[in-house]
Design a protein around this motif. Structure first.
Motif, short mmCIF file in Angstrom:
data_model
loop_
_atom_site.label_atom_id
_atom_site.label_comp_id
_atom_site.label_asym_id
_atom_site.label_seq_id
_atom_site.Cartn_x
_atom_site.Cartn_y
_atom_site.Cartn_z
N PRO A 286 0.80 -1.23 0.00
CA PRO A 286 0.00 0.00 0.00
C PRO A 286 0.82 1.27 0.00
O PRO A 286 0.38 2.29 -0.54
CB PRO A 286 -0.83 -0.12 1.29
N VAL A 287 2.06 1.22 0.55
CA VAL A 287 2.83 2.45 0.65
C VAL A 287 3.33 2.90 -0.71
O VAL A 287 3.39 4.08 -1.01
CB VAL A 287 4.03 2.25 1.59
N PHE A 291 -2.75 5.71 -4.07
CA PHE A 291 -3.86 5.49 -3.15
C PHE A 291 -5.22 5.79 -3.79
O PHE A 291 -6.24 5.37 -3.27
CB PHE A 291 -3.69 6.29 -1.86
N THR A 292 -5.24 6.50 -4.92
CA THR A 292 -6.52 6.74 -5.57
C THR A 292 -6.92 5.49 -6.34
O THR A 292 -6.09 4.75 -6.84
CB THR A 292 -6.41 7.91 -6.55
N ASN A 293 -8.25 5.25 -6.45
CA ASN A 293 -8.70 4.03 -7.13
C ASN A 293 -8.35 4.04 -8.61
O ASN A 293 -7.87 3.04 -9.16
CB ASN A 293 -10.20 3.85 -6.93
N HIS A 336 -0.87 12.53 -8.07
CA HIS A 336 -0.96 13.98 -8.20
C HIS A 336 -1.83 14.36 -9.38
O HIS A 336 -2.71 15.22 -9.29
CB HIS A 336 0.44 14.54 -8.35
N LEU A 339 -5.50 13.59 -8.68
CA LEU A 339 -6.11 14.56 -7.75
C LEU A 339 -6.36 15.89 -8.44
O LEU A 339 -7.41 16.50 -8.28
CB LEU A 339 -5.19 14.76 -6.55
N ARG A 340 -5.38 16.34 -9.23
CA ARG A 340 -5.55 17.62 -9.93
C ARG A 340 -6.73 17.52 -10.89
O ARG A 340 -7.49 18.46 -11.08
CB ARG A 340 -4.29 17.96 -10.72
N LYS A 342 -9.31 15.40 -10.62
CA LYS A 342 -10.58 15.17 -9.93
C LYS A 342 -11.08 16.45 -9.29
O LYS A 342 -12.27 16.71 -9.25
CB LYS A 342 -10.37 14.10 -8.87
N TYR A 343 -10.17 17.28 -8.77
CA TYR A 343 -10.59 18.49 -8.07
C TYR A 343 -10.42 19.72 -8.92
O TYR A 343 -10.22 20.82 -8.41
CB TYR A 343 -9.78 18.63 -6.78
N ARG A 344 -10.47 19.55 -10.27
CA ARG A 344 -10.15 20.71 -11.11
C ARG A 344 -11.20 21.80 -11.01
O ARG A 344 -10.91 22.95 -11.23
CB ARG A 344 -10.01 20.27 -12.57
N ALA A 346 -12.98 22.41 -8.19
CA ALA A 346 -13.18 22.85 -6.81
C ALA A 346 -12.51 24.19 -6.60
O ALA A 346 -11.47 24.49 -7.16
CB ALA A 346 -12.58 21.83 -5.85
N LYS A 347 -13.14 25.02 -5.74
CA LYS A 347 -12.57 26.35 -5.52
C LYS A 347 -11.34 26.24 -4.63
O LYS A 347 -11.40 25.66 -3.57
CB LYS A 347 -13.61 27.22 -4.82
N PRO A 348 -10.19 26.80 -5.04
CA PRO A 348 -9.00 26.72 -4.21
C PRO A 348 -9.08 27.67 -3.03
O PRO A 348 -9.84 28.59 -3.03
CB PRO A 348 -7.88 27.12 -5.15
N ILE B 42 0.30 4.05 6.53
CA ILE B 42 0.80 3.18 5.47
C ILE B 42 -0.07 3.25 4.23
O ILE B 42 0.02 2.41 3.36
CB ILE B 42 0.89 1.71 5.94
N ALA B 43 -0.96 4.23 4.18
CA ALA B 43 -1.83 4.43 3.01
C ALA B 43 -2.63 3.18 2.70
O ALA B 43 -2.78 2.81 1.54
CB ALA B 43 -1.01 4.88 1.80
N GLN B 48 -10.14 6.21 3.42
CA GLN B 48 -10.68 6.73 2.17
C GLN B 48 -11.92 5.94 1.77
O GLN B 48 -12.89 6.50 1.28
CB GLN B 48 -9.56 6.61 1.15
N TYR B 56 -10.12 12.08 0.83
CA TYR B 56 -8.93 11.27 1.03
C TYR B 56 -8.29 11.65 2.36
O TYR B 56 -7.31 12.39 2.38
CB TYR B 56 -7.92 11.49 -0.10
N GLU B 71 -3.77 26.66 -0.06
CA GLU B 71 -4.88 26.48 -0.99
C GLU B 71 -5.09 25.02 -1.34
O GLU B 71 -6.21 24.58 -1.60
CB GLU B 71 -4.60 27.25 -2.28
N VAL B 74 -7.49 23.12 0.88
CA VAL B 74 -8.87 23.55 0.69
C VAL B 74 -9.42 23.00 -0.61
O VAL B 74 -10.56 22.54 -0.69
CB VAL B 74 -8.97 25.08 0.71
N GLN B 75 -8.55 22.98 -1.64
CA GLN B 75 -9.04 22.47 -2.92
C GLN B 75 -9.32 20.97 -2.84
O GLN B 75 -10.23 20.48 -3.50
CB GLN B 75 -8.00 22.74 -4.01
N TYR B 76 -8.55 20.24 -2.03
CA TYR B 76 -8.79 18.81 -1.91
C TYR B 76 -9.93 18.50 -0.96
O TYR B 76 -10.15 17.35 -0.64
CB TYR B 76 -7.52 18.09 -1.46
#
Lengths: 348, 135
Positions: A286-287, A291-293, A336, A339-340, A342-344, A346-348, B42-43, B48, B56, B71, B74-76
């Motif tokens: 897992p490490v 971690f995203t599906n 990364h 995530l970018r 998926k949350y594109r 979302a308001k930062p 250990i993720a 999640q 997450y 930021e 907050v965005q996540y």
């Protein structure tokens, strides 16, 4: 309850020893021993006052349980050398792990229990003991400790050790294979025999482990049973091994139509080499996996692609180790990007 | 109890299926024990999977632990957390995840990052009185 009362003096003694000033550098050892034998007596201090009963020792214990069929098969096939190699790996890597825990004054974390068993299972049974110890210590040191210990490593430490041995002692990894119950040391593994002569051994031989190969990959039935056990107990995520094996199956099936000389058939590819062992126990770490599906699917498919390519077109006959290490390096980037994406909005 | 991690665990409830409590329909016992020592994340992904909002927590609590409030957090979606504490319940490494997220939210609000209007109204439970007929 009786046993606990009888061993109460031992627990008090361990607690006293961890308080002694002159033994301050070894405090971690006493605390670890107390934690293993007697469990934890602290209670929760904040919401949600009830916690799950799972803990890291149980988690790693489940992985060890699932590795037991393979380990027992390795010991049954190769006898005393197999036991020596496993013990040597635990001793050498354990020394490095405990030294770092004592220096950093932190607990000895349980991640090493699994690494110490997976690493020797990827080696041929004729490996000299000092090579095993060097590889195990190198893997734990450069694969895990320099990154900050358990949970912070980028690469799978067992694979880093095996990579080091492949590069530093190439004759061991390419010419020292031995089939179970024989004494001949050859360089012929099913994958290399396919490359040179396009001959495939019997399926039952591959599944039950009568061909040459590393100690852990032979008993493939046990690997599959162990892997399914891990997926049922939710210790490993099913997405990585399923996508890895499916992508190897599909890519080999397509490739063998066009280039049968280099790319073997899908059924043979699935049950030969370290693919099942790597997919069930190493890619699922897992490490080091995303971690995203969606990241796990991408990881599995890319590992499968790299494995088929390395097996077909490179000088190495086994591509699983290199593909998993390459994708371990890319796993943070995959996360990364997902995530970018998926949350594109979302308001930062 | 003795060697707690090796017990079969007929009465121990768990999110992961690693205890025999899932096999037999016995009554589970709740204890306020910590059930393990605190370890590094250990993720494993249990938090999640357990999060009802789809966050997450294994990523967000690292931001709080390392003090990188900005930021990105907050965005996540840290402000979408509803403080249900399921992430702390299932954590394999016994990390107080929800506590860290709550700390993070307070730090962010002190620094001037406010959640969206929708989330703020959700967190102050405006409209609950009307729903209950109390007004």
């Amino acid at each position: 309850m009786n046993i606990q009362k009888k061993l109460q003096p031992l627990q008090t003694k361990l607690q006293q020893l961890s308080e002694v000033e002159s033994l301050r550098p070894f405090k971690t050892l006493f605390e670890t021993a107390e934690g293993i034998i007697f469990g934890v007596r602290d209670v929760t201090a904040e919401a949600p006052h009830f916690l799950d009963h799972i803990e890291l020792k149980r988690y790693m214990g489940m992985v060890l349980l699932s590795l037991l069929p393979t380990t027992f098969a390795a010991i049954y096939f190769f006898g005393w050398p197999a036991i020596q190699i496993i013990v040597a790996s635990y001793v050498a890597g354990g020394l490095v792990e405990v030294t770092f825990a004592l220096i950093r004054n932190k607990d000895i974390e349980e991640g090493f229990l699994v690494t110490g068993l997976i690493f020797p299972l990827t080696l041929p049974p004729t490996t000299p003991l000092w090579v095993v110890m060097v590889g195990s210590a190198f893997g734990v040191f450069f694969g895990k400790e320099v990154f900050g210990g358990t949970g912070r490593n980028i690469f799978n430490p067992a694979l880093v050790g095996r990579l080091f041995i492949t590069i530093a002692f190439p004759q061991i990894m390419s010419t020292a294979w031995q089939a179970p119950f024989t004494d001949t040391v050859t360089s012929a593994t099913p994958l290399s025999v396919y490359k040179s002569a396009r001959a495939i051994p019997a399926i039952m031989d591959l599944v039950l482990g009568q061909t040459t190969g590393s100690m852990g990959e032979l008993f493939r039935l046990g690997i599959v049973v162990g892997g399914i056990f891990l997926m049922v107990t939710k210790v490993s995520n099913w997405r990585v091994p399923v996508s890895y094996l499916a992508s190897v199956f599909v890519l080999a099936g397509v490739g063998t139509i066009f280039m049968p000389a280099q790319i073997a058939g899908p059924g043979f590819q699935l049950i030969s080499g370290g693919l099942l062992f790597g997919a069930m126990f190493m890619a699922t770490d897992p490490v080091t996996s995303p971690f995203t599906n969606s990241g796990k699917y991408i990881f599995g498919i890319s590992c499968g692609l790299l494995t088929v390519l390395i097996r077909a077109f490179s000088g190495y006959t086994e591509g699983v180790m290199f593909s998993i290490i390459c994708m371990n390096a890319l796993a943070p980037l995959i996360d990364h990007s997902i995530l970018r994406f998926k949350y594109r909005t979302a308001k930062p | 109890d003795m060697v707690s991690f090796m017990q079969p665990g007929f009465e121990k409830d768990s999110y992961s299926n690693t205890f025999l409590s899932q096999v037999l329909p016995l009554k589970k016992r709740l204890v306020t024990n910590l059930n393990g020592e605190r370890r590094a994340c250990i993720a494993c992904g249990f938090c999640q999977e357990a999060c009802p909002v789809g966050l997450y927590p294994n990523l967000l609590h690292h931001y709080v632990e390392r003090g990188k409030m900005g930021e990105d957090v907050v965005q996540y979606g840290i402000f979408r957390c509803i403080d249900c504490n399921l992430c702390t319940y299932v954590c394999t490494s016994k990390i107080p995840v929800a506590h860290l997220l709550k700390q993070g939210k307070e730090q962010l609000m002190a620094e001037g990052f406010y959640p969206d209007v929708d989330m703020a109204s959700f967190q102050s439970l405006k409209g609950v009185d009307a729903y209950r007929g109390l007004q």
